[in-house]
Scaffold this active site. Structure first.
Site, PDB file in Angstrom:
ATOM      1  N   PRO A  25      59.373  45.890  33.343  1.00 39.10           N
ATOM      2  CA  PRO A  25      58.945  47.274  33.519  1.00 39.10           C
ATOM      3  C   PRO A  25      58.069  47.365  34.764  1.00 39.10           C
ATOM      4  O   PRO A  25      57.120  46.601  34.904  1.00 39.10           O
ATOM      5  CB  PRO A  25      58.137  47.564  32.251  1.00 39.10           C
ATOM      6  CG  PRO A  25      57.739  46.218  31.716  1.00 39.10           C
ATOM      7  CD  PRO A  25      58.811  45.272  32.129  1.00 39.10           C
ATOM      8  N   HIS A 171      54.979  49.590  24.401  1.00 41.43           N
ATOM      9  CA  HIS A 171      54.106  48.946  25.391  1.00 41.43           C
ATOM     10  C   HIS A 171      52.725  48.701  24.791  1.00 41.43           C
ATOM     11  O   HIS A 171      51.849  49.545  24.841  1.00 41.43           O
ATOM     12  CB  HIS A 171      54.011  49.867  26.617  1.00 41.43           C
ATOM     13  CG  HIS A 171      53.325  49.250  27.806  1.00 41.43           C
ATOM     14  ND1 HIS A 171      52.726  48.015  27.783  1.00 41.43           N
ATOM     15  CD2 HIS A 171      53.162  49.729  29.072  1.00 41.43           C
ATOM     16  CE1 HIS A 171      52.209  47.754  28.991  1.00 41.43           C
ATOM     17  NE2 HIS A 171      52.466  48.786  29.778  1.00 41.43           N
ATOM     18  N   TYR A 176      46.663  49.341  28.088  1.00 44.23           N
ATOM     19  CA  TYR A 176      46.930  50.761  27.819  1.00 44.23           C
ATOM     20  C   TYR A 176      46.574  51.060  26.360  1.00 44.23           C
ATOM     21  O   TYR A 176      46.122  50.180  25.629  1.00 44.23           O
ATOM     22  CB  TYR A 176      48.379  51.111  28.181  1.00 44.23           C
ATOM     23  CG  TYR A 176      48.585  51.038  29.678  1.00 44.23           C
ATOM     24  CD1 TYR A 176      48.043  52.036  30.498  1.00 44.23           C
ATOM     25  CD2 TYR A 176      49.226  49.963  30.271  1.00 44.23           C
ATOM     26  CE1 TYR A 176      48.162  51.953  31.878  1.00 44.23           C
ATOM     27  CE2 TYR A 176      49.361  49.885  31.651  1.00 44.23           C
ATOM     28  CZ  TYR A 176      48.827  50.880  32.452  1.00 44.23           C
ATOM     29  OH  TYR A 176      48.933  50.799  33.802  1.00 44.23           O
ATOM     30  N   GLY A 294      55.020  35.667  36.790  1.00 42.92           N
ATOM     31  CA  GLY A 294      55.030  34.614  37.799  1.00 42.92           C
ATOM     32  C   GLY A 294      56.273  33.739  37.795  1.00 42.92           C
ATOM     33  O   GLY A 294      56.197  32.579  38.196  1.00 42.92           O
ATOM     34  N   ARG A 319      57.888  41.509  40.307  1.00 42.27           N
ATOM     35  CA  ARG A 319      57.731  41.791  41.731  1.00 42.27           C
ATOM     36  C   ARG A 319      58.929  41.400  42.575  1.00 42.27           C
ATOM     37  O   ARG A 319      59.300  42.118  43.501  1.00 42.27           O
ATOM     38  CB  ARG A 319      56.464  41.088  42.236  1.00 42.27           C
ATOM     39  CG  ARG A 319      55.208  41.752  41.705  1.00 42.27           C
ATOM     40  CD  ARG A 319      54.003  40.869  41.830  1.00 42.27           C
ATOM     41  NE  ARG A 319      54.076  39.723  40.926  1.00 42.27           N
ATOM     42  CZ  ARG A 319      53.130  38.794  40.834  1.00 42.27           C
ATOM     43  NH1 ARG A 319      52.074  38.871  41.601  1.00 42.27           N
ATOM     44  NH2 ARG A 319      53.250  37.795  39.987  1.00 42.27           N
ATOM     45  N   TYR A 346      53.413  51.290  44.715  1.00 48.76           N
ATOM     46  CA  TYR A 346      53.099  52.528  44.005  1.00 48.76           C
ATOM     47  C   TYR A 346      53.019  53.731  44.927  1.00 48.76           C
ATOM     48  O   TYR A 346      52.211  54.607  44.722  1.00 48.76           O
ATOM     49  CB  TYR A 346      51.754  52.415  43.295  1.00 48.76           C
ATOM     50  CG  TYR A 346      51.613  51.229  42.377  1.00 48.76           C
ATOM     51  CD1 TYR A 346      52.225  51.225  41.124  1.00 48.76           C
ATOM     52  CD2 TYR A 346      50.862  50.119  42.750  1.00 48.76           C
ATOM     53  CE1 TYR A 346      52.082  50.140  40.271  1.00 48.76           C
ATOM     54  CE2 TYR A 346      50.711  49.037  41.894  1.00 48.76           C
ATOM     55  CZ  TYR A 346      51.321  49.053  40.666  1.00 48.76           C
ATOM     56  OH  TYR A 346      51.169  47.986  39.827  1.00 48.76           O
TER      57      TYR A 346
HETATM   58  C1  LIG Z   1      54.540  47.502  40.799  1.00 49.15           C
HETATM   59  C2  LIG Z   1      54.331  47.012  39.409  1.00 49.15           C
HETATM   60  C3  LIG Z   1      54.375  47.907  38.364  1.00 49.15           C
HETATM   61  C4  LIG Z   1      54.230  47.483  37.053  1.00 49.15           C
HETATM   62  N1  LIG Z   1      54.364  48.380  36.041  1.00 49.15           N
HETATM   63  C5  LIG Z   1      54.349  47.949  34.761  1.00 49.15           C
HETATM   64  C6  LIG Z   1      54.615  48.840  33.686  1.00 49.15           C
HETATM   65  O1  LIG Z   1      54.890  50.024  33.875  1.00 49.15           O
HETATM   66  N2  LIG Z   1      54.590  48.346  32.434  1.00 49.15           N
HETATM   67  C7  LIG Z   1      54.319  47.033  32.172  1.00 49.15           C
HETATM   68  O2  LIG Z   1      54.317  46.626  31.008  1.00 49.15           O
HETATM   69  N3  LIG Z   1      54.075  46.162  33.182  1.00 49.15           N
HETATM   70  C8  LIG Z   1      54.104  46.581  34.456  1.00 49.15           C
HETATM   71  N4  LIG Z   1      53.894  45.683  35.484  1.00 49.15           N
HETATM   72  C9  LIG Z   1      53.772  44.255  35.174  1.00 49.15           C
HETATM   73  C10 LIG Z   1      55.145  43.586  35.276  1.00 49.15           C
HETATM   74  O3  LIG Z   1      55.994  44.085  34.279  1.00 49.15           O
HETATM   75  C11 LIG Z   1      55.082  42.081  35.148  1.00 49.15           C
HETATM   76  O4  LIG Z   1      54.565  41.742  33.904  1.00 49.15           O
HETATM   77  C12 LIG Z   1      54.237  41.457  36.237  1.00 49.15           C
HETATM   78  O5  LIG Z   1      54.591  41.964  37.502  1.00 49.15           O
HETATM   79  C13 LIG Z   1      54.397  39.962  36.270  1.00 49.15           C
HETATM   80  O6  LIG Z   1      55.723  39.586  36.558  1.00 49.15           O
HETATM   81  P1  LIG Z   1      56.129  39.000  37.999  1.00 49.15           P
HETATM   82  O7  LIG Z   1      55.236  37.824  38.256  1.00 49.15           O
HETATM   83  O8  LIG Z   1      57.564  38.611  37.856  1.00 49.15           O
HETATM   84  O9  LIG Z   1      55.918  40.091  38.979  1.00 49.15           O
HETATM   85  C14 LIG Z   1      54.009  46.119  36.790  1.00 49.15           C
HETATM   86  C15 LIG Z   1      53.943  45.229  37.851  1.00 49.15           C
HETATM   87  C16 LIG Z   1      54.116  45.650  39.140  1.00 49.15           C
HETATM   88  C17 LIG Z   1      54.096  44.661  40.258  1.00 49.15           C
END
Ligand SMILES: Cc1cc2nc3c(=O)[nH]c(=O)nc-3n(C[C@H](O)[C@H](O)[C@H](O)COP(=O)(O)O)c2cc1C
Ligand SMILES: [Zn+2]
Length: 781
Positions: A25, A171, A176, A294, A319, A346
């Site tokens: 998400p 969620h 939140y 990560g 990401r 964002y």
């Molecule tokens: C731009 C952005 C927006 C995110 N929005 C949400 C969200 O709406 N809901 C949520 O549960 N996590 C959100 N996250 C967290 C990600 O879902 C994820 O857990 C986090 O980026 C770690 O994963 P990654 O290392 O693969 O980026 C967001 C992360 C990023 C970078």
């Protein structure tokens, strides 16, 4: 091709995914102010559904206006408009063979005060404990409010199913509202919703039950981040609390449990590498587990193949999915990933970034060869010129250092001061000339700002093998022919979203963007096709044999610096040699022929680079290029300018994006003809759900000789040279205009837009939200 359990199918609830790499998400804030998803979002999800069988978790979607609590441009799912717009997105994802769950959430105390005030709602939370010092103090929710919110989650789940989602994700993570109830640091209630592990779990547990009752357990997942301290003060020992929650979810038989690793906090990496483990939850949960935080290919493989070979784990990636829409493909093929750019995460309502689209469309962008001219003579000139330049500079150095300074000034003339001054100046400009040349050379050759080829051009190129594709298609880069061989009449023709997701762009008289029939691609503003290299280039200026490449957006600033420093360098050489020559003549000695030769050479190159500098500076101040200047006085631009939905006038045509499929629509939005006001009547009555996610553009004409990009001398200069005088002098930072993330138009054109809007009697500024709201009403009634 990588071998791993990652690429084995898995059943999650009602869906069977084809591999175990899912999209996290990701809140991107690209919805309208009314929280309605936009066409740009459809394109964004469509791109990320590029490998069939992928599970996508949507960005966080707010369950109700009161749960919104202020987070501008985050989508919701309570109104008909929102459901309708989401349906276009889920349809698109399904069309591409993928699946999507809707992440449902409420902000609670994490809400933004200003937005909440605008929306007329309170910032609420479990207790009156602010997120941090100075943050708004939330109002503790009443029991009635908690029950209402529980119901809101159920209703939102039903709406999500109506909107075509395969399921929903509750969620309960990242600080939140639901997470706020779990932690004793934010929940200090002494009623049934606080005070003990069991009580703190109650709200989340009630919400899960309500969601399950509404749409069935196989369509509900749960996300938790037990170790996160993002927007929350972590409780001392979260294990008992989260064990309780996972037990409850397990009893409800939910489709999956989605956990965030301790190595990330929200959206940023933690200092330490996964110190806390999720095993306590793994031990309880025996259904599909989604794990995020990560992950890249290597540690994802290790997790599913080595650490937990007996668990059904799907790795969720956040990401990297932003910058790699085709991430699954890249993992499968072991390809390199594009770096993500946090600055674009964002950006409110901004286009998802044309680069992201381009990356997906053109694998050939990955292995872009050095740009070469398509003409043999130019290629030879390109090879010879640097040698000539090097010889000239070496000769000048020899003459200035060995003869002018050492032999004459220090030797026979005995003028040490003059010798030092000349040497300092000489090497100063020499250094800058060389470094700006290197920078220009690099960008002109390896990073000229070439637009990736469209899919058909890639195929054509493959078919032609290594042969240069240009010869048979040679045309001028100056636009004239509208569609030549023609864009595909597929209205989904990839790339259009880069245009209509902004407020204005240059178009053909029919409202569609310009098309390059050689590159088989839509041309963004100021993109021109270069015959010299057979490719489209951003803000092209000219092909430069001196630099052996394309001088365009990425290299123009360095090019001007180079010509300026070269002119100065030549002036030093010329001045020093002429001075010594004059002294020799005065003293009656016979003039040194080396000096005469070097004066001639320096005069030639000096004058040449001086005139180049003057021309280039003029272009910069006018915000023009060598291409724009051609037939400039007669040139008329057509601009598509976004207007409120339903706008009509006899003075201009309108076009509605996204274009509809030919033959499937009752109204002809496209096929090369835009509508003139009054010609089409049925348009507005067609309140299909797609209309709620459309954007209307007026096609306006500039006066002959008007330059759409002229922003005044100062801003023109800054857009190329930068705002800081150091940037003007040093060949380090790129021109600000190379950043195409502006949500209004690819290059700013606010001056002309204001003028055009008032000239055509349109409201000034981009369409306001009031207009959008009225449009919505107009459509519903
Ligand atoms: C731009 C952005 C927006 C995110 N929005 C949400 C969200 O709406 N809901 C949520 O549960 N996590 C959100 N996250 C967290 C990600 O879902 C994820 O857990 C986090 O980026 C770690 O994963 P990654 O290392 O693969 O980026 C967001 C992360 C990023 C970078
Ligand atoms: Zn082209």
């Amino acid at each position: 091709m990588v071998e791993s359990r990652l690429f084995k199918p898995l059943k999650i609830g009602n869906v069977e995914v084809k591999h175990r790499i899912g999209m996290a998400p990701l809140t991107r804030r690209r919805a309208t102010r009314d929280r309605v998803p936009t066409p740009m979002m459809k394109e964004y999800y469509s791109q990320r559904a590029s490998v069939p069988g992928t599970l996508i978790i949507s960005e966080g979607v707010l369950v109700s206006p009161s749960g919104a609590g202020g987070f501008a441009h985050v989508p919701g799912i309570w109104s008909q408009d929102q459901v309708a717009a989401w349906k276009t997105i889920t349809d698109e994802i399904h069309r591409k063979g993928c699946f999507v769950f809707c992440q449902l959430f409420a902000m609670g105390r994490a809400g933004d005060v200003e937005t909440a005030q605008k929306e007329g709602i309170d910032i609420i939370g479990p207790s009156a404990i602010p997120l941090a010092k100075g943050a708004p103090i939330p109002r503790a929710m009443t029991i009635t409010e908690i029950r209402q919110m529980t119901q809101d989650f159920a209703t939102a789940s039903e709406n999500a199913v109506k909107a075509g989602f395969d399921g929903v994700e509750c969620h309960g993570a990242n600080g939140y509202l639901l997470d706020q109830f779990l932690h004793d640091t934010s929940n200090q209630r002494n009623d049934e919703y606080g005070g003990s592990v069991e009580n703190r779990s109650r709200f989340l547990s009630d919400v899960m039950k309500a969601m399950v009752d509404a749409i069935g357990p196989e369509r509900v997942g749960l996300r938790l981040s037990p170790w996160s301290s993002f927007q929350i003060v972590r409780m001392e020992n979260p294990i008992p609390q989260f064990t309780d929650v996972v037990n409850k979810a397990s009893k409800l038989n939910l489709a999956y449990l989605h956990l965030v690793e301790s190595r990330v906090d929200g959206a940023v990496d933690c200092e330490t590498e996964a110190p806390e483990r999720l095993d306590f939850a793994y031990d309880i949960w025996d259904k599909p587990l989604l794990v995020a935080g990560g992950y890249k290919l290597a540690n994802a493989q290790k997790l599913v193949d080595e650490e937990y070979p007996n668990k059904d784990i799907m790795v969720i990636i956040g990401r990297h999915f932003v910058s790699n829409p085709d991430l699954v493909y890249r993992f499968k093929e072991g390809l390199k990933l594009n770096a993500y750019n946090r600055d674009t995460f964002y950006v409110v309502e901004s286009s998802v970034g044309s680069s992201e689209v381009a990356i997906l469309r053109s694998q050939d962008a990955l292995r872009m060869p050095a740009i070469e001219s398509t003409k043999a003579e130019t290629r030879w000139t390109t090879r010879i010129v640097p040698v000539v330049l090097a010889v000239a500079v070496a000769y000048a150095t020899y003459v200035v250092v060995a003869r002018v300074c050492v032999k004459y000034l220090l030797g026979s003339l005995d003028e040490t001061g003059a010798a030092i001054a000349i040497l300092v100046l000489y090497f100063f400009f020499f250094l800058f000339m060389i470094s700006t040349y290197a920078r220009t050379l690099y960008h002109a050759n390896f990073n000229p700002g070439v637009v990736p080829l469209g899919p058909r051009a890639v195929e054509r190129q493959k078919a032609m093998g290594e042969k240069r594709m240009m010869q048979s298609y040679g045309t001028d880069d100056v636009e004239g022919r509208a569609y030549g061989a023609g864009p595909s009449n597929d209205p989904d023709s990839p790339g259009l979203e880069c245009f209509y997701s902004r407020d204005a762009f240059v178009c053909e008289p029919d409202g569609r963007p310009k098309w390059c029939s050689e590159c088989c691609n839509w041309k963004q503003d100021r993109v021109h096709h270069s015959r010299e290299i057979g490719r489209c280039v951003h803000r092209m200026d000219h092909y430069c044999p001196w630099a052996g490449g394309m001088i365009a957006e990425n290299s123009f600033k360095f090019f001007v610096q180079f010509t300026t420093y070269t002119a100065s360098f030549c002036a030093v050489v010329l001045g020093a040699s002429a001075y010594v020559l004059r002294r020799q003549v005065q003293l009656g000695a016979s003039p040194d022929s080396y000096l005469i030769a070097v004066i001639a050479i320096a005069a030639f190159f000096g004058l040449f680079s001086f005139f180049m500098t003057v021309t280039a500076v003029r272009y910069i101040l006018l915000n023009m290029t060598n291409v724009d200047i051609l037939s400039f006085h007669q040139k008329v631009y057509h601009l598509a300018v976004r207007v409120p939905r339903g706008t009509r006038s006899d003075r201009f045509g309108v076009i509605v994006y996204p274009l509809t499929m030919r033959g499937t629509s009752s109204h002809s939005r496209m096929s090369g003809k835009y509508e003139r006001a009054g010609q089409q009547s049925g348009d507005l009555s067609a309140t299909s759900r797609d209309d709620l996610a459309t954007r209307t553009f007026a096609v306006l004409e500039t006066n002959p000789g008007e330059n759409p990009w002229d922003l005044g001398y100062r801003r023109n200069w800054q857009s190329v040279m930068g705002t800081n005088p150091l940037d003007w002098l040093l060949p380090i930072r790129h021109s600000p205009c190379t950043n195409h993330e502006n949500s209004e138009s690819i290059y700013p054109m606010d001056c002309i837009l204001d003028q055009l809007r008032s000239r055509y009697g349109l409201p000034t500024g981009p369409p306001s939200d009031e207009n959008t709201v009225m449009e919505m009403r107009g459509l519903r009634s």
